[in-house]
Scaffold this active site. Structure first.
Site: not given
Lengths: 327, 708
Positions: B607, B670, B673-674
């Site tokens: 990711q 947590k 991706g962003e």
């Protein structure tokens, strides 16, 4: 896509005969550009004559010239030991072009025949004199960041997109064509055209002719040569500016030099005044700078491509420095 | 000691083998009996009305089954009603943007449909239009809308009176998601209003709901399948008009219809990261304490639907500062409506804010890393709550050591080697540690396997892999015995995959299911006089049970009200910039993720690497170029729209803080991706400044801008 007829031939002679029968026929080589253009509706040939099986794939030394068949793939040429040893500049230029997948199928003849990447040429809803004579030029007052600074006309400011051709024009190549009356030869520098009033014509190949091979004379540039391509990403992008540089040095003295530039004109742009200036001079940065300056005579920006007026001379200087330091 | 089990990198992606061998089946690969092919005809003007549409030639073309357009208004009951904001495809003669679908041609082969589509001829009444954000901003008459309520803490524009200040404008072009897989759908409308679709979607339940709404049929009549998705980056977070058009077509002709749009159409009809212009003012005391942050953003939207995102969110809490004000305005232009693109608005905002922070540090003659550490907040001043967890100071140090920050000189242009100048840059990224509501069903079988089911998606992060690891840890079952089923609307409901929330949301439900399965097994063991440590296989066998099933719905509790929950990242970049050609070469990237406990190290690293690559595109290469005279894109293909290639991507080191945050969810993990992308472009721009002294405030940073 509009339906078309597909023909396959195995000899140059029959290919030429088939071509003469039909004005709307086109040769199919690797198809890496032609098929795209057909999908976008830019061109709609009624017949495709597949010439991939025509035996024109030779890469060989004949006398003092290296013959490269029109159907040799870009990869085959770039990786051929003869080319890597004698014409490394050509090998580097080829490898700087397209992607590995494209080079594996794209041919030498097709590379010479590839059309501009101007976005207006590709979009049939926008004006383009090259695609549709008289429709206007979208790029002159539009997006022209990729466009020409040399030899432009008020009809067209598109650039020729090839890397291979920049090296070939620098190396004094000749093009051998099959015509109905037998073979004819044309200097590589005269093969492609400036846009002028006929931007629809990219080159001087006649409708009934076929590229058979390219001949490159042996030279002494193999030791000090460089192909520098400046682009928006590290691979698989067309040149903002590219420079093919070959130096023949005795000590630090330039005995002979070849320079050509890509991404700046409607044809591969040979820098003869810079060559004339450098010949016999010392290979110093100062002289390279002077040569670069001379090369820019007549250059003209159209707004978004004004940066090429700086980038082009800078790239010439850097390419010459890199060619010099190769040894 | 299950709690301390270290999850090593050998946990491969569960679908990795299928993906690299071609075994993974994507929506367009389903061959239904009687399948037909749709091709869209699109508008060639930017604004106005269709005055005529001649479909006769197309209808007569070989293989053509139907041509649908506003002229025959194919049945879509919801579209018959007045009002509503989403574009009602084929229910209007209005043109809102260039490239808008105006008809669909359905034929028995793709090639025939393509040819017939070229025969549809439209005439238009053209109207004046504007596709240029900068022009719209200058035009006082152009419509502007508040995108988010204005925010103020302390004194407005306090930066203006600060001892040291900067005020700058930052510009982002349109960026197009451009996943490798083209968008589209297969729709199969059967008698009795039963619909099956094979979709490219980030949310099978969302697609199901949209189709139910438009066609007014019961939701249970609709089956959405989307097991594999070839990249989304946000563009598959909604059901687009083109998908509705395909369902309409299938309903109309009574046969399954497949639509796969072209790469060119990917630029116009499935959203983009909208262009944005941002003004940032920052002020500080001479010794480097921030005293004022002002962040004003203007983002593009469309004229037919509003689109907003979190462009100015970060300014409100990322730094300790008593005076903060923000505003966010959306500006409708005559383009297709945007949609969230990875990192979404926060990535847009972070480019401006984190560039500005670097600019102010430079004004203060401070190391930008020291400046950030000095202004690192102890609590969230916007929400007036403590952070559930934040380890940024540790993260700064780890990343700085790895990139070799000590070699950086504060004076730009100090590190020169031949024609190349070296520079270092840093930036922070932050995004909500979201957690939604989801259900998961677990089936524990006597053969030793576990099947988990949820109607979530996997657009690439490795959803199944992560879920398998959560379950494996809790039930002590090897991942090879666990199957996670997703991408099917008949499975227990889950939200769409977006906003970095899947692991937190679905993972929590997986956790709850596993805990429940565990206690059921313990109960069964006790009731059958078995040892509490007995294996579940033995317990099930002893009880003559082939399997047991549990379904759980899971969501956050009250802890969300008491804490501010965010994921953080720090990106370090080392670049080399060529002084003559303006070429930027990235020589090293270090990304640090502060995103709680890492559940699946391999996919988590992937990711972060993918985010950095996306960040390289945003920073250096990607820009969707319009000719505003025509409202048409110029570089709408993969040769001219430059996504980074392998040769652009250097060594990327990923470091995780890997500390659990159990306030967020039971795994203490947590999303990331962003944050993998947010801030990256600023780190790069800051590195370019450090190398050259040139501050590039307009992305992408191409050679011409360096030479200017």
């Amino acid at each position: 896509m509009i339906n078309f007829q597909y023909l396959r031939t195995t000899t140059a002679k029959s290919a030429l005969t088939l071509l003469q029968k039909d004005k709307n026929a086109k040769f199919l080589g690797g198809g890496t550009n032609l098929i795209d253009l057909m999908k976008r509706g830019v061109t709609a040939p009624e017949k495709l004559i597949d010439i991939n099986h025509v035996p024109l794939k030779q890469i060989e030394l004949v006398g003092s010239k290296i013959h490269i068949g029109a159907m040799a793939t870009n990869t085959a040429v770039a990786e051929h030991p003869l080319i890597q040893e004698k014409l490394p500049l050509l090998s580097w230029a080829l490898n700087a072009g397209a992607s590995a997948q494209l080079r594996n199928v794209a041919t030498v003849g097709g590379n010479m025949m590839q059309r501009t990447r101007c976005g207006y040429f590709y979009d049939t809803e926008m004006p383009c004199n090259k695609r549709e004579a008289g429709s206007g030029c979208g790029a002159i007052d539009g997006f022209n960041r990729m466009h020409a600074i040399f030899g432009t006309s008020d009809k067209c400011i598109a650039v020729h997109p090839s890397d291979m051709c920049i090296a070939l024009v620098a190396l004094d190549a000749e093009v051998v064509l099959a015509t109905p009356k037998g073979e004819r030869k044309i200097l590589f520098k005269d093969f492609h055209r400036l846009a002028g009033d006929t931007p629809q014509l990219d080159n001087n190949l006649k409708a009934d002719e076929m590229i058979v091979r390219v001949e490159v004379p042996l030279n002494n540039f193999a030791k000090n040569a460089y192909y520098l391509k400046v682009r928006d990403r590290a691979s698989y992008a067309f040149a903002l500016v590219s420079v093919a540089a070959g130096l023949e040095l005795q000590g630090n003295k330039i005995v002979n030099v070849r320079l050509a530039m890509g991404g700046v004109a409607h044809k591969p742009w040979r820098l003869t005044s810079a060559e004339d200036f450098l010949k016999g001079k010392e290979a110093t940065t100062e002289n390279f700078e002077q040569a670069a300056k001379l090369s820019m005579t007549g250059a003209k920006g159209f707004g978004e491509n004004d940066f090429k007026l700086t980038l082009a001379p800078n790239t010439i200087i850097e390419a010459l420095n890199l060619a010099k330091s190769k040894a | 000691m299950m709690e301390n089990r270290i999850l090593k990198d050998e946990n491969d992606r569960v679908d990795g083998f299928l993906k690299v061998t071609g075994g993974a089946k994507y929506f367009a690969e389903y061959e239904l009996p009687g399948l037909t092919y749709g091709v869209l005809v699109t508008s060639t003007i930017t604004k106005g009305k269709i005055t005529s549409l001649n479909t006769k030639e197309a209808e007569k073309a070989p293989g053509v089954i139907a041509v649908l357009s506003h002229l025959n208004k194919p049945s879509a009951p919801a579209y018959e009603q007045e009002g509503g904001s989403p574009m009602k495809i084929f229910y209007t003669d209005k043109i809102f943007y260039n490239g808008q679908p105006i008809a669909i041609v359905v034929a028995n082969t793709f090639e025939r449909a393509t040819y017939a589509a070229s025969l549809v001829k439209a005439t238009y009444a053209k109207e004046a239009f504007n596709t240029d954000l900068e022009k719209a901003l200058k035009d006082t008459k152009a419509k502007k809308l508040q995108g988010q309520p204005d925010y103020k803490r302390g004194t407005e524009n306090a930066y203006k009176t600060a001892e040291v200040k900067i005020e700058q404008e930052y510009v982002l072009p349109i960026e197009t998601h451009n996943p490798m897989e083209l968008h589209g759908i297969i729709a199969d409308w059967r008698p009795a209003n039963k619909v099956t679709v094979y979709a490219k979607t980030q949310g099978v339940k969302a697609t199901q709901g949209t189709i139910a709404n438009v066609f007014k049929i019961p939701i249970e009549n609709i089956q959405v399948n989307s097991e594999f998705v070839g990249g989304g980056f946000g563009m598959a977070l909604r059901t687009w008009p083109l998908e509705i058009a395909t369902v309409m077509a299938s309903k109309h002709i009574g046969k399954p219809v497949k639509l796969v749009i072209t790469r060119m159409q990917m630029f116009t009809m499935v959203g983009n990261r909208p262009a944005a212009i941002q003004k940032v003012g920052l002020g500080a005391t001479k010794d480097g304490k921030l005293t004022g942050i002002t962040h004003k953003a203007f983002g593009e939207s469309s004229t037919y639907e509003n689109f907003t995102e979190g462009v100015v969110n970060m300014a409100k809490f990322m730094y300790q500062c008593d005076n903060v004000n923000t505003s966010y305005t959306i500006v409708p232009v005559d383009l297709g409506v945007p949609i969230w693109m990875r990192g979404p608005g926060e990535a847009t905002g972070a480019f401006a804010l984190e560039s500005a922070i670097d600019e102010l540090a430079h004004e203060l003659d401070m190391d930008p890393l020291d400046f950030r550490i000095k202004n690192d907040p102890e609590m969230d001043q916007q929400k007036n709550k403590p952070f559930s967890s934040k380890n940024l100071k540790e993260a700064y140090k780890l990343g700085a050591d790895k990139i070799g920050w000590s070699k950086r000189k504060n004076k730009p242009g100090s590190l020169v080697e031949g024609s190349w100048k070296t520079g270092y840059g840093v930036s922070v990224g932050v995004f909500n540690a979201n957690r939604g509501k989801a259900s998961v069903k677990g089936i524990l079988k006597a053969d030793g396997t576990l099947v988990l089911q949820s109607a979530t998606s996997d657009i690439g992060p490795g959803t199944g892999t992560g879920m398998g690891l959560i379950a494996s840890k809790l039930l002590n079952i090897p991942t090879s015995k666990i199957t996670f089923e997703l991408g099917d609307s008949s499975l227990p409901p889950a939200p769409s995959q977006g906003g970095s929330a899947t692991l937190s949301t679905i993972g929590s439900a997986v956790n709850d299911v596993c805990v429940a399965l565990k206690s059921t097994i313990a109960e069964l063991a006790a009731n059958s006089n078995m040892d509490a440590t007995s294996k579940f296989v033995d317990v099930l066998k002893k009880n003559n049970l082939p399997s047991i099933e549990v379904t759980k719905e899971s969501q956050s509790g009250k802890e969300r009200d008491s804490y501010s929950m965010y994921s953080f990242s720090i990106h370090f970049v080392q670049v080399k910039v060529h002084s003559l050609t303006g070429v930027v070469k990235i020589s090293k990237i270090v990304s640090v993720g502060d995103s709680g406990k890492i559940v699946s190290p391999k996919t988590a690293r992937s990711q972060m690497v993918g985010g950095a690559v996306g960040g390289i595109g945003m920073a250096l290469t990607e820009e969707s170029i319009l000719d505003h005279r025509y409202g048409r894109y110029i570089n709408n293909n993969f040769a001219d729209y430059h996504v980074p290639v392998n040769a652009d991507v250097p060594e990327i080191e990923v470091i995780f803080i890997d500390k659990p945050d159990y306030l967020v969810n039971p795994m203490g993990a947590k999303g990331m991706g962003e944050i993998a992308l947010i801030g990256f472009s600023a780190a790069l721009a800051n590195a370019v400044f450090n190398a050259t002294g040139k501050r590039i405030r307009k992305l992408p940073i191409t050679p011409d801008k360096i030479l200017a």
